[in-house]
Every structure is written in structure tokens, then in C-alpha cells.
Scaffold this active site. Sequence first.
Site, PDB file in Angstrom:
ATOM      1  N   ASP A   1       0.868  -1.173   0.000  1.00 44.32           N
ATOM      2  CA  ASP A   1       0.000   0.000   0.000  1.00 44.32           C
ATOM      3  C   ASP A   1       0.909   1.228   0.000  1.00 44.32           C
ATOM      4  O   ASP A   1       1.882   1.275   0.760  1.00 44.32           O
ATOM      5  CB  ASP A   1      -0.835  -0.009   1.291  1.00 44.32           C
ATOM      6  CG  ASP A   1      -2.244   0.463   1.061  1.00 44.32           C
ATOM      7  OD1 ASP A   1      -2.392   1.602   0.584  1.00 44.32           O
ATOM      8  OD2 ASP A   1      -3.181  -0.285   1.375  1.00 44.32           O
TER       9      ASP A   1
ATOM     10  N   ASP B   1      -3.142   4.779  -2.113  1.00 38.60           N
ATOM     11  CA  ASP B   1      -4.172   5.231  -1.173  1.00 38.60           C
ATOM     12  C   ASP B   1      -4.636   6.650  -1.515  1.00 38.60           C
ATOM     13  O   ASP B   1      -3.805   7.515  -1.823  1.00 38.60           O
ATOM     14  CB  ASP B   1      -3.568   5.205   0.239  1.00 38.60           C
ATOM     15  CG  ASP B   1      -4.571   5.554   1.306  1.00 38.60           C
ATOM     16  OD1 ASP B   1      -5.538   4.803   1.467  1.00 38.60           O
ATOM     17  OD2 ASP B   1      -4.397   6.605   1.975  1.00 38.60           O
TER      18      ASP B   1
ATOM     19  N   GLU C   1      -6.956   3.503  -5.453  1.00 38.38           N
ATOM     20  CA  GLU C   1      -8.160   3.647  -4.629  1.00 38.38           C
ATOM     21  C   GLU C   1      -8.948   4.806  -5.245  1.00 38.38           C
ATOM     22  O   GLU C   1      -8.784   5.961  -4.876  1.00 38.38           O
ATOM     23  CB  GLU C   1      -7.823   3.965  -3.171  1.00 38.38           C
ATOM     24  CG  GLU C   1      -9.064   3.865  -2.295  1.00 38.38           C
ATOM     25  CD  GLU C   1      -9.009   4.680  -1.014  1.00 38.38           C
ATOM     26  OE1 GLU C   1      -8.119   5.536  -0.851  1.00 38.38           O
ATOM     27  OE2 GLU C   1      -9.887   4.475  -0.174  1.00 38.38           O
TER      28      GLU C   1
ATOM     29  N   HIS D   1     -11.260  -3.158   3.414  1.00 39.08           N
ATOM     30  CA  HIS D   1     -11.205  -2.844   4.843  1.00 39.08           C
ATOM     31  C   HIS D   1     -11.985  -1.585   5.205  1.00 39.08           C
ATOM     32  O   HIS D   1     -11.959  -1.165   6.358  1.00 39.08           O
ATOM     33  CB  HIS D   1      -9.740  -2.706   5.277  1.00 39.08           C
ATOM     34  CG  HIS D   1      -9.043  -1.597   4.536  1.00 39.08           C
ATOM     35  ND1 HIS D   1      -8.585  -1.729   3.237  1.00 39.08           N
ATOM     36  CD2 HIS D   1      -8.756  -0.336   4.888  1.00 39.08           C
ATOM     37  CE1 HIS D   1      -8.055  -0.601   2.842  1.00 39.08           C
ATOM     38  NE2 HIS D   1      -8.141   0.275   3.827  1.00 39.08           N
ATOM     39  N   ASP D   2     -12.625  -0.947   4.222  1.00 40.79           N
ATOM     40  CA  ASP D   2     -13.397   0.274   4.496  1.00 40.79           C
ATOM     41  C   ASP D   2     -14.894   0.091   4.287  1.00 40.79           C
ATOM     42  O   ASP D   2     -15.651   1.034   4.532  1.00 40.79           O
ATOM     43  CB  ASP D   2     -12.937   1.414   3.569  1.00 40.79           C
ATOM     44  CG  ASP D   2     -11.516   1.869   3.847  1.00 40.79           C
ATOM     45  OD1 ASP D   2     -11.090   1.829   5.014  1.00 40.79           O
ATOM     46  OD2 ASP D   2     -10.837   2.274   2.891  1.00 40.79           O
TER      47      ASP D   2
END
Length: 572
Positions: free
Chosen positions: A132, A234, A294, A354-355
Site C-alpha cells: 500500500d 491510497d 483507490e 477494509h473500508d
Amino acid sequence: MPIPRSLTRRALLFAVAVFLCSALTFAQQQAASVGGRQWWQRAVFYEVYPRSFADSDNDGIGDLNGITSKLDYLKRLGVDAIWITPCFPSPQVDFGYDVADYENIDPMYGTLQDFDRLITEAHKRGIRVILDFVMNHTSDQHKWFVDSQSSRDSAYRDWYIWRDGRGPGQPPNNWLALFGGPAWQFDRQTRQYYYHAFYPQQPDLNWRNPAVEKAMFDTTRFWYQRGVAGFRLDAVDRLFEDPELRDNPIRPGLNSFGQPNMEPKYTSNLPEVHDVLRDLREVADGYDAVLIGETWTSNINGLKEYYGRHGNELQMPMDLMFATVNELSAPEFRRQIAAVDVSGGWPVYLLNNHDVVRSYNRYGDGQHNDQIAKLMAALYLTLRGSAIMYYGEEIGMENKDPESKDDVKDPIGKLGWPITKGRDGERTPMQWTDGANSGFSTATPWLPVPASAKTHNVESESKDPDSVLNFYKRLLSLRHTEKALLDGDYIALNADDPNVLSYLRRYKDDAVLVVLNMSASEQSITFDLSSLGLASSTAQIVLANRREHRLQRPLRSITLDPFAAYILKIPR
Ligand code: NOJ
């Protein structure tokens, strides 16, 4: 006892030989699998949230050696690459998305040597590793920010976004942080505000400063040289802000933090983002690496821009519109698939991360949850494009949201309680067994394990031929071997059906038919495959989420039970 020099040399030579062998095997495997496509177009990616995957030192938090110990599992499952969310030194305010050192591993997760071992072991199994890259902001504990904050004359002052207020006690403008509160934090010592798109402990980097770009690009080189195969970028839309600091327009209503809704006109998706992405891509191309974005967009045109006009930006911008369809709606999925399929870019599908609340909860009806989990897998893992799984979806893991504010770990949940409970629910420990702490750790895990771990865990599901896990394994194997699934076109069928989503994947004479009943009632659907030149009399079911089926031959119609999913091969 001192080690004799000759022995150290021999040991060193042996280590180098082992490394070269593993690197060669990996390169050979990959070269063999490419066949006209880039490696990432053939790959199924698997997101690992390191805090929650496997805890090798039993401190309640997962770690890199834990991940390494599960590589055989991942290999058997059939994934080609893992994306590890941030494992760098961090105060963990945002659980790693506040990086304090981009070129090291947080001691809670292990060491750089552990990381190197993870890479070597992953490569031995033909699995690539993606990291990431938190490029928009650092931690406020990063040495660059500590220096930047120390004085207005700091050499690092311009590495972040410092501005005077509008007046005493007034921030420079009306911008709000995505995680609640104003986006400006006042610094008493130097009497200026700094900008943070997320938490105040995550100051935004100033990407208009070439020194920032150079340092960050060098970070990617550091990891590429260690064997990393790419990055998930990200918050990539947030890299630039309006230099004139114009106020963002206010929209009606309040957000989940009770603040006015704001259109991020001057804080998101500025054109300069694309200049950085093109340059970052050039660096990535030198290492045959992939950039996954993302990319939160509200329409297909927004998503298209991330591929770059000449395909020279992100190879894999994530279609997060697809990941946030919150109802089982055949027309909505059909519409979205069609849009991205003709966009000209390579589609990237995912249902979980994960969000977002796990798809098991979002689509489950409480009665047919496992069957629906298989149906959704049959959907996104048979589409034309790359797929990104999230740990635990393959065993039907569900959300376990905090029951009270005191239980919340994610600061968003503390701030937004009870309207938003934060993201703890989708980050719980991986469920390996039905034993204590689901086999994740012998210590109390940092987040509690859902009760469903008793039935939904790797060990139990491995023994059950009808489990969600075994369905995923068969599906992934099919995806890797069926030419039509690897390289076939996407051809929508029965385009007006409100309940059943069906399509063909077709490569030359090979075809795979996917039929998904997204409704809770029985449905019948008819096909005219002969008009497409396909011999429907030979259709065979290769995977289904139900044992019983009512398939007529030649294949002109199928009666589908509620939530039934069929994948059929139509041989030439
Ligand atoms: C997106 C990440 O996925 C999320 O977990 C994080 O909190 C924000 N970016 C800020 O880095």
C-alpha cells in the site's frame, strides 16, 4: 562462538543460490502464464489486512511471519498476488494509514528481514506481493513533518501545506476533513494552519514541491528493488488542492459527523493528479509493476480518466462504484458491468475491502447467506477483468460491528457514533479454526471474533464439499483454466430481465455461460444460443451453488431456484 569465515562464505553462497533459484522459478512461472496479457490482467489479487490475518508471535495483532505461514493456504485457494495494507512504522492512529517511515516495517509486524522472507516464500509459490502506498499524507510523527512543524524556516516547511488563517481563530477556508472536523489544524508554535484531508495526525504532503515527488518516487524504487510487484495507491484523488484555497460549495443536508455536506470541488480530483500518475507509472513500468488505484468516482467517465488518455496512468483503477452496490439488483450490476466493459480500460472488480461492510452482510437475506455469498463470487470472479478479494470473504466472514462506543477502535466510529460505527466490523481476525480466537492467536485479539467463526472457518470448511471456501476454490481454478474466462469477451444476455443476470464469456469457439438469479423467488429464463452460433445441446454445468438443478437440453430455458447461480461450459 565465532563462526569460521569459510563457513559464513559458504552459507552466504548457499543463501544466494537459494534466492536465485526461487527468483528463477518465479520468473519462469510468470512468463509461462502471460501469453499475450500482462500478468496483472490474469491475476486474482487478495487483500491482507496484516493486523487481522495471522498472529505468529501471539500478541493479539497479526504480523508478517503470520502471513508467510499462510502462503500455502493462499496458494491452494488460487490467488496470484497479495496486497498487504500498510505495515510500515506508524503510530497506528489510522491503523497504518499514518506512515512514520516509508522504508521500514513496524516492529509490531516484524522486520525488513521478515519482509524479505515473505517475498521469497511468496515467489516460490508463484504469488506476487503488492504494498500500500500512502502518498497523500504522512503521520505527524514522520521526521519530515516533525521538522516541518519545528519552524517556518524549516527545510521541510514546504513539504506540507501550511497557511495563515483568515483571521484570528479562523482557518484559511471552509474545507472539512473526510474523517470529521475542519481540515485545518492550528500550530501554536509557528502560528499557522496545516492541511489534513483525513485525521489531524495525517498532514497532507505538498505534491507541488518536486522534492516531495522525488522522495516518494524513490520510496517506490526501494520496494521494487526488494521484489514488490506494485502498489495500491491510497486516497489518490486527494493529492492536490486548489492553490487559491477557494471555499468548497456546500450541499444540502448533514454528513455522518453532523457537519454540512460539502462538494470536494477544490480538494479532490484536481487535474494535476494525472501528471503525478503518469510519472509514477513510468517508474513502475521499469519494474513490470502494477499500480492499483483507490479511485472513488461517481461515474464511469471519472473512472476512465484514471487509466490515462494513452493508457499511461493506472493499469488498475478500482471500480468502487461496483463495490458499493448495496442491493442484489440484476439491472444495476448489468448496467455497471456494461459501462466499465466498454470503457476501454481493463476492468477491476471487487466486493469487499477494509473500508466497507462485508458483502456477506450487504447481500445476505439472513436465510440463504452462504448461497448468496457463492452467487456474488460467481458474479465478480467470472467477469472480464482483474478481481481483488478481501481476506475472509472466501469463508463467508461477516461483519462484527462494535456494540457500544467504548468498544470502538476506529476513530471514525468514536467520532461518528452511533450514526457511523466505524470500520472495525469488517476488520476482525481471520477465522482459521472453530477454536479459541478462531485460531488467529492464543492471545486476546485486538478485535473480537464473530460468533459465526464456529461454523465459518478454514478448517471446518475445508472438510465440507459444499462450503463457501470449496466453492471459491473451484471457481478460482475454473477462472485460471477456462480460456473463455481468461480471455473471452463479455456478452450480456437477456438484457431486460429484472431478476436474473446472465452473460456469456466467449473466446473464439469456447464459451462459458453464467446465470445468476438475484431474487428470492423462482425464475425461468430462456436463451437463444444458436443465434450466437453456439451448440446449446452440449452445455454442461461446471459449477453451481445448489446441488439440485432443472436444466433442459438443448439449453433453451432454465428454471432457477431462489438465488441460484450456474456456470455452464458450452464446448465448441
Ligand atoms: C483510504 C484507506 O483505505 C482508509 O482505510 C484510510 O483510512 C484512508 N485512505 C486514509 O489513509
